[in-house]
Every structure is written in structure tokens, then in C-alpha cells.
Design a protein around this motif. Structure first.
Motif, PDB file in Angstrom:
ATOM      1  N   ARG A 203       0.833  -1.207   0.000  1.00 28.29           N
ATOM      2  CA  ARG A 203       0.000   0.000   0.000  1.00 28.29           C
ATOM      3  C   ARG A 203       0.865   1.253   0.000  1.00 28.29           C
ATOM      4  O   ARG A 203       0.579   2.224  -0.713  1.00 28.29           O
TER       5      ARG A 203
ATOM      6  N   TRP B 250       0.533   3.618  -3.415  1.00 25.13           N
ATOM      7  CA  TRP B 250      -0.081   4.940  -3.276  1.00 25.13           C
ATOM      8  C   TRP B 250       0.963   6.024  -3.068  1.00 25.13           C
ATOM      9  O   TRP B 250       0.738   7.194  -3.419  1.00 25.13           O
TER      10      TRP B 250
ATOM     11  N   ASP C 235      -5.806  11.499   0.102  1.00 30.23           N
ATOM     12  CA  ASP C 235      -6.251  10.219  -0.444  1.00 30.23           C
ATOM     13  C   ASP C 235      -5.160   9.175  -0.310  1.00 30.23           C
ATOM     14  O   ASP C 235      -5.418   8.022   0.066  1.00 30.23           O
TER      15      ASP C 235
ATOM     16  N   HIS D 180      -4.863   8.047   3.304  1.00 30.44           N
ATOM     17  CA  HIS D 180      -6.005   7.198   3.669  1.00 30.44           C
ATOM     18  C   HIS D 180      -5.839   5.796   3.111  1.00 30.44           C
ATOM     19  O   HIS D 180      -6.076   4.802   3.811  1.00 30.44           O
ATOM     20  N   ARG D 181      -5.425   5.699   1.850  1.00 32.95           N
ATOM     21  CA  ARG D 181      -5.257   4.390   1.225  1.00 32.95           C
ATOM     22  C   ARG D 181      -4.117   3.602   1.855  1.00 32.95           C
ATOM     23  O   ARG D 181      -4.202   2.385   2.014  1.00 32.95           O
TER      24      ARG D 181
ATOM     25  N   GLY E 143      -5.189   2.355   5.493  1.00 35.70           N
ATOM     26  CA  GLY E 143      -6.192   1.298   5.539  1.00 35.70           C
ATOM     27  C   GLY E 143      -6.975   1.352   6.829  1.00 35.70           C
ATOM     28  O   GLY E 143      -7.477   2.405   7.234  1.00 35.70           O
TER      29      GLY E 143
ATOM     30  N   ALA F  72      -3.188   1.444  -7.381  1.00 37.17           N
ATOM     31  CA  ALA F  72      -3.225   2.904  -7.482  1.00 37.17           C
ATOM     32  C   ALA F  72      -3.101   3.379  -8.915  1.00 37.17           C
ATOM     33  O   ALA F  72      -2.615   2.656  -9.795  1.00 37.17           O
TER      34      ALA F  72
END
Length: 280
Positions: A9, A13, A26, A29-30, A33, A209
């Protein structure tokens, strides 16, 4: 293998943020998790004199990625090492040992820095006092610790084309072997694992992503499918394997499949950096 590793992640991202394809909020946040927080420590300062100690003050993800950009970061790559297989690592030994203990790491390309997660969980214990904290009840904080890494080709990472071919072969061979061993089985645990995989696949179309090539997404999804097969076959019901020899045969059949799926996942995560290198 149904869950995306934190390093995946962060790399996916983080790459999108470095490229300006997503907003900082964003991306954060990604990457986070379901975790309560992610912080980065021991980041070097751009203006610090040579030999100065890194900044031990924890900083948030977006600030950390921004600072890495100013240091010259061009991308983030993933390592998913296990004992005997330093997948994605390039040294030095101290960093490799930390990454192996965590089972994952992120390599910052162009800067000579690697990040290893330290996961801290707290929460109410289940009845009995000694039971593990459930994922739903846990309060999870992640600290990414920076360490120097060697700028060298990572260990055993295939190209996307190689990974795709290997996955197709592994899926076919594993299915045949496990069917012969009567491991695929059926029952509540198998059904639950299949349902979890289907739900994960349906909601995870953007796991890599924006900015990743379609082939990387395809390879990642196939690796997830192969990983689901491994998880099901290793499940608590042991599929149809009931004797010690049958369980050992199952493990021997699954070991190379699991290795192939891990290599493919790393190839997919790292495809963004490979794509940028090809584009110059």
C-alpha cells in the motif's frame, strides 16, 4: 495472501502521490487502511551536514513522502522476504535482517533509503486473557523506520512477463497436484476463504493505485488468485489431507506456488518504477 501488505500500500499509493496522480489525503487514507496511524521516523534532513544523525521525530505519511521527494526519490519498491529468500532486497545485511523480521519493506529508489514497518497493536483481550486481540478490536499503529540501503538490483524480482507466465504455470500445476492429493476439499473454511477472495477481488480494483500499467494489475490479480488457493489449501480443515504424510505432500506442493505468487506480487508493485525507467 488475501490481504495487501502494508509495504504494498505504501509503495503503490506513495508512487501515485510522487507522480501527482492522487491527493496527499487520499494517499494517506489508502496507505493507512484500517490502521489507526502511520508515522515515519529517522528520515534524513536535506540540509543536514554529512554524517548528521537522522531526524528521530515521527512525521506523517504525506510529510515523509514529500521530504523523500526533495531528497531525490523517484519511486518506491517493495520487498517481501522470507527465510532463505531475500525477495526484493539488495542489502546491507542490517537492513535485510530487519526486513526479514518484518516480512516486508519499502525501498526508496534514488535516495538509498529503506523503510521497515514496526506494528504496534493494543485493545481489549478476548475472554481468558491470553487470546490474541481480534482485528476488529485492535488499535493498530505503524511506525516506518528508515535505514540506509544499497543501491543495487533487488534479489529475485522477475519482469511482469516472467511473473505472468510463472503464475499461469503455478496455478495449473498446483490445481492438478492438490486435486490429486484431494486437498482442495470443501466445507465451511473453504467456502469462507473463497468468499473472502471474491469480496477482496471485487472491491480491490485500484489496489495498485493510478499510474500502474494494466499488465501489472492483471499480474497482481492473478497472484491474489494463486494466493487464495494457497490460503485455502493451508486452511484449518487441511482440505482432504488427513494423514501426516498427506499434509507434508501438500506443503511440498504449495511451497513453490507460494514463492511464485510472492515474486509476482513484488513484480507488480515494482512495475511502476520499471515503467518510469523505461520511459527515461
Amino acid at each position: 495472501m488475501l490481504d495487501e501488505p502494508r509495504s504494498g500500500r505504501l509503495a503503490a499509493w506513495g508512487n501515485a502521490l510522487l507522480a501527482g496522480l492522487v491527493s496527499p489525503d487520499d494517499a494517506a487514507h489508502r496507505i493507512s487502511g484500517s490502521d489507526a496511524s502511520h508515522r515515519v521516523v529517522d528520515l534524513p534532513e536535506r540540509s543536514a551536514p554529512p554524517g548528521a544523525a537522522p531526524d528521530a521525530t515521527p512525521v506523517g505519511l504525506t510529510l515523509a513522502i514529500g521530504r523523500l521527494r526533495t531528497l531525490g526519490a523517484t519511486g518506491l519498491c517493495v520487498a517481501l522476504p522470507v527465510a532463505g529468500h531475500p525477495l526484493g532486497l539488495s542489502g546491507p545485511p542490517d537492513f535485510n535482517a530487519r526486513a526479514l523480521e518484518a516480512g516486508e519493506a519499502v525501498i526508496v529508489v534514488g535516495v538509498g533509503i529503506g523503510l521497515v514497518p514496526e506494528v504496534h497493536r493494543a485493545g481489549p483481550e478476548a475472554a481468558g486473557g491470553d487470546a490474541a486481540i481480534s482485528a476488529e478490536d485492535a488499535h493498530t499503529e505503524v511506525v516506518w523506520r528508515c535505514r540506509p540501503v544499497r543501491e543495487a538490483p533487488p534479489a529475485d524480482v522477475p519482469s511482469l512477463g516472467e511473473a505472468e507466465r510463472e503464475l499461469a504455470e503455478a496455478l495449473r500445476d498446483a490445481t492438478e497436484t492438490l486435486s490429486r492429493l484431494n486437498v482442495a476439499g470443501s466445507g465451511p473454511a473453504t467456502a469462507a476463504a473463497l468468499d473472502a477472495y471474491r469480496a477482496r477481488a471485487e472491491r480491490g480494483r485500484e489496489v495498485l493505485a493510478p499510474g500502474y500499467p494494466p499488465r501489472a494489475v492483471r499480474v497482481f490479480e492473478l497472484a491474489q488468485r494463486v494466493g487464495a488457493l494457497v490460503d485455502i489449501a493451508y486452511g484449518p480443515e487441511h482440505g482432504g489431507a488427513v494423514s501426516a504424510s498427506e499434509i507434508a505432500a501438500r506443503a511440498q506442493a504449495l511451497r513453490p506456488v507460494e514463492r511464485t505468487a510472492r515474486r509476482a506480487r513484488v513484480a507488480a508493485y515494482n512495475a511502476y518504477v520499471e515503467q518510469r525507467l523505461r520511459q527515461g
